[in-house]
Design a protein around this motif. Structure first.
Motif, PDB file in Angstrom:
ATOM      1  N   TRP A 137     -21.964  12.068   2.510  1.00  0.00           N
ATOM      2  CA  TRP A 137     -22.382  13.081   1.547  1.00  0.00           C
ATOM      3  C   TRP A 137     -21.267  13.119   0.509  1.00  0.00           C
ATOM      4  O   TRP A 137     -20.127  13.424   0.826  1.00  0.00           O
ATOM      5  CB  TRP A 137     -22.523  14.416   2.262  1.00  0.00           C
ATOM      6  N   VAL A 138     -21.564  12.746  -0.736  1.00  0.00           N
ATOM      7  CA  VAL A 138     -20.527  12.691  -1.760  1.00  0.00           C
ATOM      8  C   VAL A 138     -20.841  13.655  -2.907  1.00  0.00           C
ATOM      9  O   VAL A 138     -22.001  13.915  -3.223  1.00  0.00           O
ATOM     10  CB  VAL A 138     -20.340  11.269  -2.332  1.00  0.00           C
ATOM     11  N   LEU A 139     -19.786  14.175  -3.485  1.00  0.00           N
ATOM     12  CA  LEU A 139     -19.868  14.945  -4.716  1.00  0.00           C
ATOM     13  C   LEU A 139     -19.615  13.974  -5.858  1.00  0.00           C
ATOM     14  O   LEU A 139     -18.650  13.209  -5.829  1.00  0.00           O
ATOM     15  CB  LEU A 139     -18.820  16.057  -4.720  1.00  0.00           C
TER      16      LEU A 139
ATOM     17  N   THR B 196     -28.794   7.281  -0.809  1.00  0.00           N
ATOM     18  CA  THR B 196     -29.159   7.564   0.572  1.00  0.00           C
ATOM     19  C   THR B 196     -29.516   9.040   0.672  1.00  0.00           C
ATOM     20  O   THR B 196     -28.968   9.866  -0.070  1.00  0.00           O
ATOM     21  CB  THR B 196     -28.020   7.200   1.540  1.00  0.00           C
ATOM     22  N   THR B 197     -30.429   9.370   1.557  1.00  0.00           N
ATOM     23  CA  THR B 197     -30.908  10.746   1.682  1.00  0.00           C
ATOM     24  C   THR B 197     -30.574  11.300   3.056  1.00  0.00           C
ATOM     25  O   THR B 197     -30.968  10.724   4.084  1.00  0.00           O
ATOM     26  CB  THR B 197     -32.424  10.820   1.448  1.00  0.00           C
TER      27      THR B 197
ATOM     28  N   ASP C 278     -32.746  20.789  12.453  1.00  0.00           N
ATOM     29  CA  ASP C 278     -32.871  22.211  12.775  1.00  0.00           C
ATOM     30  C   ASP C 278     -31.539  22.951  12.710  1.00  0.00           C
ATOM     31  O   ASP C 278     -31.484  24.123  12.349  1.00  0.00           O
ATOM     32  CB  ASP C 278     -33.484  22.391  14.165  1.00  0.00           C
ATOM     33  N   TRP C 279     -30.425  22.268  13.053  1.00  0.00           N
ATOM     34  CA  TRP C 279     -29.138  22.948  13.129  1.00  0.00           C
ATOM     35  C   TRP C 279     -28.333  22.876  11.830  1.00  0.00           C
ATOM     36  O   TRP C 279     -27.238  23.436  11.739  1.00  0.00           O
ATOM     37  CB  TRP C 279     -28.315  22.359  14.267  1.00  0.00           C
ATOM     38  N   ASP C 280     -28.853  22.191  10.803  1.00  0.00           N
ATOM     39  CA  ASP C 280     -28.097  22.015   9.570  1.00  0.00           C
ATOM     40  C   ASP C 280     -28.133  23.263   8.700  1.00  0.00           C
ATOM     41  O   ASP C 280     -29.095  24.037   8.721  1.00  0.00           O
ATOM     42  CB  ASP C 280     -28.664  20.841   8.770  1.00  0.00           C
TER      43      ASP C 280
ATOM     44  N   VAL D 275     -31.288  15.920   1.111  1.00  0.00           N
ATOM     45  CA  VAL D 275     -30.406  15.825  -0.046  1.00  0.00           C
ATOM     46  C   VAL D 275     -30.086  14.343  -0.289  1.00  0.00           C
ATOM     47  O   VAL D 275     -29.693  13.632   0.642  1.00  0.00           O
ATOM     48  CB  VAL D 275     -29.097  16.613   0.162  1.00  0.00           C
ATOM     49  N   THR D 276     -30.243  13.900  -1.523  1.00  0.00           N
ATOM     50  CA  THR D 276     -30.002  12.498  -1.885  1.00  0.00           C
ATOM     51  C   THR D 276     -28.679  12.356  -2.622  1.00  0.00           C
ATOM     52  O   THR D 276     -28.374  13.138  -3.528  1.00  0.00           O
ATOM     53  CB  THR D 276     -31.152  11.962  -2.757  1.00  0.00           C
TER      54      THR D 276
END
Length: 236
Positions: A160-162, A173-174, A179-181, A187-188
């Protein structure tokens, strides 16, 4: 045609196998006309005379820090036309102490999702290994860095990048919503991108966690093609 100079700068967290992953590309670089030197410290960037002769930087330094002098030298070299390529945390999670480095690279690691709720995790790296897909963008299908690469799947850390809109995004990538997130929808993110900085070209692949990942045929092709594209053009 003259020999070009490639500088490998490696170090930081050993879990990303900076020695093994960079060593695996030395033969490719030499076969493509590069003289390769290896440094275990980023302070080489502060040597302006030496950096003036570098046509390609391959950096794999996860986390760590960088001095003001070394960062200034790195930025000056790229602006003057030295190419820069790296993968995973070795380029997208380097030098958290420097906002100027983040601007240079155009993306910063923020998270990799766990495979299970926190109370079910083992504390090992494998807690972050999940199967995920990388999709080549329309631009990526014709770009020299990703040409000939189809969408592919890995079981590894999904970054996951900013990032910002100045990047040329060649693959995405998505991250799924489980359920626990904490997030409430998929999010892509960019997975492969290029960035022009002055006269220099930068290539980032977020895939590359360990040696077996950079040896994946799709990842390796992206990195190799990225090196050839990013490097300063050879002189006749």
């Amino acid at each position: 045609m003259s020999t070009r100079n490639a500088l490998i700068v490696r170090g930081g967290w050993d879990g990303h196998m900076p020695v093994e992953t960079t060593d695996s590309f030395v033969g490719f670089l030499e076969d493509n006309g590069f003289a390769v030197t290896i440094e275990e410290s980023n302070e080489v960037y502060a040597d302006a005379e030496r950096m003036a002769d570098v046509d390609l930087i391959v950096q794999v330094v996860t986390m760590s820090e960088i001095s003001k002098e070394a960062l200034a030298g790195l930025i000056a070299a790229v602006r003057a036309g030295t190419g820069m390529v790296g993968w995973h945390g070795g380029i997208a999670d380097s030098y958290r102490n420097s906002a100027d480095y983040l601007q240079l690279i155009g993306g910063q690691f923020a998270h990799h999702a766990n495979i299970a709720p926190p109370e079910q995790l083992s504390g090992e790296q494998s807690d972050n290994y999940q199967e995920y897909s990388t999709e080549i963008t329309e631009l990526g299908r014709s770009h020299p860095v990703t040409a000939g690469v189809d969408d592919f799947t890995l079981t590894s850390e999904q970054y996951w990048v900013l990032s910002d809109e100045y990047n040329e995004v060649l693959a995405t990538t998505t991250q799924k919503k489980r359920d626990w997130d904490a997030w409430d929808r998929p999010v892509t993110f960019p997975a492969v991108w290029t960035r022009h900085w002055g006269d220099g070209h930068i290539v980032v692949s977020t895939a590359g966690h360990r040696l077996e990942i950079v040896q994946d045929p799709s990842v390796r092709r992206i990195i190799e093609q990225g090196m050839l594209w990013a490097a300063r053009p050879a002189q006749d």
